[in-house]
Write a protein that holds these residues in place. Structure first.
Motif, short mmCIF file in Angstrom:
data_model
loop_
_atom_site.label_atom_id
_atom_site.label_comp_id
_atom_site.label_asym_id
_atom_site.label_seq_id
_atom_site.Cartn_x
_atom_site.Cartn_y
_atom_site.Cartn_z
N ALA A 2 0.83 -1.19 0.00
CA ALA A 2 0.00 0.00 0.00
C ALA A 2 0.87 1.25 0.00
N PRO A 3 0.33 2.37 -0.47
CA PRO A 3 1.07 3.63 -0.39
C PRO A 3 1.29 4.03 1.06
N VAL A 4 2.26 4.93 1.25
CA VAL A 4 2.71 5.31 2.60
C VAL A 4 2.49 6.81 2.81
N ALA A 5 2.14 7.17 4.05
CA ALA A 5 2.01 8.59 4.39
C ALA A 5 2.67 8.85 5.74
N GLN A 6 3.39 9.96 5.80
CA GLN A 6 3.95 10.46 7.06
C GLN A 6 3.04 11.57 7.59
N LEU A 7 2.68 11.47 8.85
CA LEU A 7 1.91 12.51 9.52
C LEU A 7 2.88 13.27 10.41
N SER A 85 -15.04 16.41 6.01
CA SER A 85 -14.84 16.49 4.55
C SER A 85 -13.85 15.45 4.04
N LEU A 86 -13.51 14.47 4.87
CA LEU A 86 -12.48 13.51 4.48
C LEU A 86 -12.84 12.74 3.22
N GLU A 87 -14.09 12.32 3.12
CA GLU A 87 -14.49 11.51 1.97
C GLU A 87 -14.65 12.33 0.71
N HIS A 117 -8.14 15.38 20.71
CA HIS A 117 -9.21 15.77 19.79
C HIS A 117 -9.45 14.64 18.79
N SER A 118 -10.64 14.57 18.24
CA SER A 118 -11.00 13.45 17.36
C SER A 118 -10.56 13.63 15.91
N ALA A 119 -10.20 14.86 15.50
CA ALA A 119 -10.00 15.13 14.07
C ALA A 119 -8.92 14.26 13.45
N PHE A 120 -7.75 14.20 14.06
CA PHE A 120 -6.67 13.45 13.43
C PHE A 120 -6.82 11.94 13.65
N ARG A 121 -7.50 11.53 14.71
CA ARG A 121 -7.79 10.11 14.85
C ARG A 121 -8.74 9.67 13.72
N SER A 122 -9.74 10.50 13.42
CA SER A 122 -10.63 10.21 12.29
C SER A 122 -9.86 10.21 10.98
N PHE A 123 -8.93 11.14 10.84
CA PHE A 123 -8.09 11.22 9.64
C PHE A 123 -7.30 9.92 9.47
N VAL A 124 -6.67 9.47 10.53
CA VAL A 124 -5.88 8.24 10.48
C VAL A 124 -6.76 7.04 10.16
N ASP A 125 -7.91 6.93 10.81
CA ASP A 125 -8.81 5.80 10.56
C ASP A 125 -9.27 5.78 9.11
N GLN A 126 -9.55 6.96 8.55
CA GLN A 126 -9.99 7.00 7.16
C GLN A 126 -8.86 6.60 6.20
N MET A 127 -7.66 7.07 6.47
CA MET A 127 -6.52 6.69 5.65
C MET A 127 -6.30 5.18 5.68
N HIS A 128 -6.41 4.58 6.85
CA HIS A 128 -6.28 3.13 6.98
C HIS A 128 -7.38 2.42 6.19
N ALA A 129 -8.60 2.95 6.24
CA ALA A 129 -9.71 2.34 5.52
C ALA A 129 -9.47 2.37 4.02
N TRP A 130 -8.74 3.37 3.55
CA TRP A 130 -8.40 3.46 2.13
C TRP A 130 -7.15 2.65 1.77
N GLY A 131 -6.55 2.00 2.77
CA GLY A 131 -5.43 1.12 2.50
C GLY A 131 -4.06 1.74 2.62
N TRP A 132 -3.96 2.94 3.19
CA TRP A 132 -2.66 3.60 3.34
C TRP A 132 -1.95 3.09 4.59
#
Length: 273
Positions: A2-7, A85-87, A117-132
């Protein structure tokens, strides 16, 4: 793979954008492509090319003006707007990236975004759901070592982010190039928090000693926080930190096998979070 992302996260002024720029320049010099996206709605200008910019979605200045909010409240509003607005926005920003790609997200400096805060946890969960595959790079200013209380606070913030985001985590001590005596950094790369509590005892009233001891025990019990030094004036240091980050998510494992022996070990130190 899978592609990789650095936060890239950490307190304000810790050198997140400087890290992004220098990693980008280093990758350019070795023929590797990385893409940087800005997630800071308060950003002004960039020293590196931006593949996507949250300010196309929402900006701090606009929110402050339209919602009559201060900078902190406006930033939280922007992050919650991003979370909703993640999706849409983020999905579109990531279109076309493949398994060999690496994206670096340059993030805001408001530390509660990563600790509770929930924003970046949601961000991470969404990225994982997309396979990153995701790795967090937490930067802490090396000048924090001059103040025991500030350094312990930085370690606690770091540990809170590690526990909230639940990502592979590489903690980086930044701005080492500004230190006159870099040997002073060594005890803080894998810190003994009991020694740091002793420093606090010497500087604070006895009524706070129990609190200092409790904080040091908390950090030692989890034993999660250690650091790698980053000297942006040293290509070997940049290479070592990048190697450590890549290793945390097995980036490039299908290419020629690399080990830490391939990197000048003088550029590295400490351990992974």
């Amino acid at each position: 793979m899978a592609p990789v992302a650095q936060l890239v996260i950490g307190p304000a002024g810790s050198g997140k954008s400087t890290y992004c720029n220098n990693i980008y320049q280093h990758c350019q010099s070795i023929g590797r492509t990385v893409h940087i996206m800005n997630l800071d709605p308060a950003a002004d200008e960039f020293a590196y090319p931006v593949s996507a910019d949250i300010r196309e979605l929402i900006s701090l200045a606009d929110v402050m003006e339209e919602m009559n909010l201060g900078p902190n409240g406006a930033l939280l509003y922007c992050m919650e707007y991003l979370e909703d607005s993640l999706e849409d926005w983020l999905s579109e920003a990531l279109e076309g990236y493949g398994e060999d790609d690496c994206v670096i997200f340059d993030c805001p400096g408001q530390i509660e975004l990563y600790s509770h805060h929930s924003a970046f946890r949601s961000f991470v969960d969404q990225m994982h759901a997309w396979g990153w595959r995701m790795v967090a790079v937490y930067l802490l200013d090396s000048q924090f070592i001059t103040d025991g209380a500030k350094f312990i606070a930085g370690c606690m913030q770091c540990q809170a982010a590690m526990m909230n985001l639940e990502l592979p985590h590489v903690n980086v001590m930044s701005k080492v190039d500004l230190m006159e005596d870099k040997s002073l950094l060594e005890p803080y790369l894998t810190p003994d928090h009991r020694d740091l509590a002793g420093e606090l005892h010497a500087a604070m009233r006895p009524r706070y000693h129990k609190l200092n001891n409790a904080i040091s025990r908390l950090l030692d019990d989890y034993s999660m926080v250690s650091f790698h030094p980053l000297d942006i004036s040293d290509e070997d240091s940049l290479a070592y930190v990048l190697y450590t980050v890549d290793s945390a998510v097995q980036y490039g494992e299908d290419a020629d096998v690399r080990t830490s022996r391939d990197i000048d070990l003088n550029g590295g130190g400490g351990g992974d979070g």
